[in-house]
Design an enzyme around this catalytic site. Structure first.
Site, PDB file in Angstrom:
ATOM      1  N   LYS A  74       0.941  -1.230   0.058  1.00  0.00           N
ATOM      2  CA  LYS A  74      -0.009   0.087   0.100  1.00  0.00           C
ATOM      3  C   LYS A  74       0.935   1.385   0.114  1.00  0.00           C
ATOM      4  O   LYS A  74       1.875   1.264   0.671  1.00  0.00           O
ATOM      5  CB  LYS A  74      -0.914   0.019   1.239  1.00  0.00           C
ATOM      6  CG  LYS A  74      -1.849   1.014   1.349  1.00  0.00           C
ATOM      7  CD  LYS A  74      -2.701   0.860   2.647  1.00  0.00           C
ATOM      8  CE  LYS A  74      -3.814   2.116   2.739  1.00  0.00           C
ATOM      9  NZ  LYS A  74      -4.772   1.875   3.569  1.00  0.00           N
ATOM     10  N   SER A 149      -9.602   1.957   2.772  1.00  0.00           N
ATOM     11  CA  SER A 149      -8.990   2.494   1.839  1.00  0.00           C
ATOM     12  C   SER A 149      -7.560   1.683   1.096  1.00  0.00           C
ATOM     13  O   SER A 149      -7.054   2.129   0.347  1.00  0.00           O
ATOM     14  CB  SER A 149      -8.336   3.727   2.669  1.00  0.00           C
ATOM     15  OG  SER A 149      -7.366   3.117   3.754  1.00  0.00           O
ATOM     16  N   SER A 173     -10.213  -0.568   6.956  1.00  0.00           N
ATOM     17  CA  SER A 173      -9.683  -0.392   5.806  1.00  0.00           C
ATOM     18  C   SER A 173      -8.847  -1.483   5.034  1.00  0.00           C
ATOM     19  O   SER A 173      -8.405  -1.584   3.859  1.00  0.00           O
ATOM     20  CB  SER A 173      -8.514   0.899   5.530  1.00  0.00           C
ATOM     21  OG  SER A 173      -9.054   2.137   5.711  1.00  0.00           O
TER      22      SER A 173
END
Lengths: 481, 95
Positions: A74, A149, A173
């Site tokens: 990420k 997210s 997330s």
């Protein structure tokens, strides 16, 4: 080889079925072919070089299990000499001068980074629509969001662009996108994985974790991600369990708490998936108990004060002076600060900074921030009470399946409700996993298990045992719908 | 709590954000949404409840007060928008 799990790839590489270079090259080709999914912000330009190096090491007798395994990160984890954006225009030009502990640990384990995945700006969002780099498409239905997210990481794993990826979870997330994309994702106990070099959103809630197809693959990554780090003062010194050994722990005899409040407003379709999941564990010998978390309806209101308050403090570091975006021709210092921030933060980030600054401002602190932190105590107490009588608490991960891109982007409250089942675990600091458990109208559905503090091993074992008897985690999107 | 234009302007100044007229209504509505949601918290009786700041109720760990990092000023300043002689450059503050 792209459809193999991480555990299978370890075995394939050991047997010499293919090399790390071949595997990495195949992934890079697939990433390029599926670029319209928008899963990656930056594709690593040194992946093949690192893969070749891993092949050399293996040839010379290096037998670290994760050696040469390609993974994606990420874009919230700082990686040395690699652009790290957090999905924001503010950091569009930020090349990190250092490695986060998570990346340092996974590099030391021998993994090869394929690149940095797309995400909601500064991890604020539940759909990946808040990224400066554009929305990510869900590989199961490209008109839908992948969740957020950590949407890029989840979509990349689902689309077979990597077998595992890192993510972070502040209110859901990791788990919500894992559920939307039909994969497994775990948010460990607060403090289990170091936050050093992980760009901060809400520091008392943020926690890193893995996303992968199976619980076993999550355990493989967790083994290297977890552990004490003196550079993060909230990192826990608690010893790390042997997650891989614990996978074989049978479900038989486990007490499963079924949370009354989590089932009240569930759609019949999601309820059916949940009941089937519980039924499978019961058939393996687990017992169920009804439990109650009476303060859980207050989790979303408390979260949307606490997280913005911490975000407004954390994001004050972006000032256009030391790194990141700077506006053109500032006329004075205030103008430099204000335009640099206003021109580079997106709408949702500004919203949360404003709410947070308000909740912390003189005259409102007690009514909002302190009240929210008191409610957080009530929520934690509920969990401590419930977990004194059961091993884990089961519930849905999300209220529905992945929704169409654009459907909720103009309705922030509807977006916030996405995290209704996931947020409480962050407020209480408890570990929680989302396990693929079925489909509704062709879209994946996850079930969530929340465990006791530092008991990630039981969550991973439940996932693994469930995945021995079911095949939901093996389903693959066709990517043409 | 009603989020008026003057509340938005005041908070924006505290948060070092520039808000132009066209953005005011959107920011006010965004704040209002969350603060209305937060009103639900008032239904909970929290008399005497100790607020949580760390979910594990852990206290900050201390470490020896010793230098453990190397000086990397040049590396860190290489990503700054403007520097000179090892200093960060900003617009003149004192005339």
């Amino acid at each position: 080889m792209l459809n193999r799990t991480l555990a299978e790839q370890i075995s394939d590489l050991q047997k010499g079925e293919y090399s790390c270079s071949e595997l990495t090259e195949a992934y890079l080709i697939r990433i390029s072919e599926t670029s319209d999914l928008n899963t990656f912000i930056t594709v690593a330009d040194d992946a093949l070089e690192n893969a070749a190096h891993a092949d050399e090491l293996r040839a010379s007798g290096d037998d670290r299990p994760l050696l040469g395994i390609p993974v994606a990160h990420k874009d919230i984890f700082c990686q040395k000499n690699v652009r790290t954006t957090a999905g924001s225009r503010m950091l569009d030009n930020f090349v990190s001068p250092y490695d986060s502990t998570v990346i340092e640990n996974l590099n030391a384990a021998g993994t090869v980074s394929l690149g940095k995945t797309n995400m909601d700006e500064f991890a604020m969002g539940s759909s990946n629509e808040n990224s400066y780099y554009g929305p990510v498409k869900n590989p199961w239905r490209t008109s839908c969001v992948p969740g957020g997210s950590s949407g890029g990481s989840a979509a990349a794993v689902a689309a077979r662009l990597c077998s595992a990826a890192t993510g972070t979870d502040t209110g859901g997330s990791i788990r919500q996108p894992a559920s939307f994309c039909g994969i497994t994702g775990i948010k460990p106990t607060y403090g289990r994985i170091s936050r050093w070099g992980m760009i901060a959103y809400a520091s008392s809630l943020d926690q890193a974790g893995p996303l992968a197809r199976t619980a076993e693959d999550c355990a493989l990554l967790m083994t290297h991600m977890a552990g004490h780090d003196p550079r993060d003062s909230t990192s826990s010194p608690e010893p790390v369990d042997n997650y891989l050994e614990s996978l074989s722990k049978p479900v038989s005899g486990l007490k499963l708490g079924i949370c009354r409040e989590y089932l009240e407003d569930l759609t019949p379709e999601i309820r059916a998936v949940f009941d089937e999941f519980v039924g499978e564990l019961v058939s393996q010998g687990a017992e169920t108990r009804e439990i109650s978390l009476p303060s859980s309806p207050l989790a979303i209101p408390a979260y949307y004060i606490i997280a913005p308050a911490e975000c407004s403090a954390n994001l004050s570091r972006y000032d256009g002076v030391r790194f990141g975006y700077r506006c053109e021709d500032p006329k004075d210092l205030d103008d430099l600060y204000r335009r640099s921030r206003s021109e580079s933060f997106g709408a949702e980030v500004k919203n949360r900074i404003m709410v947070g600054a308000f909740a912390l401002s003189a005259g409102y602190y007690d009514a909002y921030y302190n009240k929210a932190q008191q409610i957080r105590r009530l929520i934690k107490n509920d969990f401590v009470d419930a977990l004194s009588g059961v091993d884990v608490i089961l519930g849905p991960t999300t209220p529905g399946t992945a929704f169409p891109i654009g459907e909720k982007s103009q309705d922030p409250l509807a977006m916030y409700m996405q995290d209704i089942y996931t947020i409480s675990a962050n407020l209480a600091g408890l570990p929680a996993i989302s396990i693929p458990a079925g489909f509704v109208d062709g879209m994946p559905v996850g079930v969530q298990a929340i465990g006791n503090y530092f008991d990630e091993a039981t969550l991973l074992a439940i996932g693994h045992q469930y995945q021995q008897m079911t095949s939901w985690h093996q389903q693959e999107p066709e990517m043409n719908s | 709590m009603e989020v008026t234009d003057s509340v938005v302007k005041n908070i924006a100044a505290l948060a070092q954000l520039q808000v132009d007229k066209t953005e005011l209504p959107r920011l006010a509505a965004g704040m209002q949404n969350i603060l209305d949601l937060a009103e639900q918290m008032q239904s909970a009786d929290t008399e005497g409840v100790t607020p949580i700041s760390n979910p594990l109720d852990a206290t900050q760990q201390l470490r020896p007060d010793a230098v453990i990092e190397q000086d990397q000023r040049e590396l860190f300043q290489s990503i700054a928008p403007a520097t000179e002689d090892g200093l960060y450059l900003v617009p003149r503050v004192v005339e």
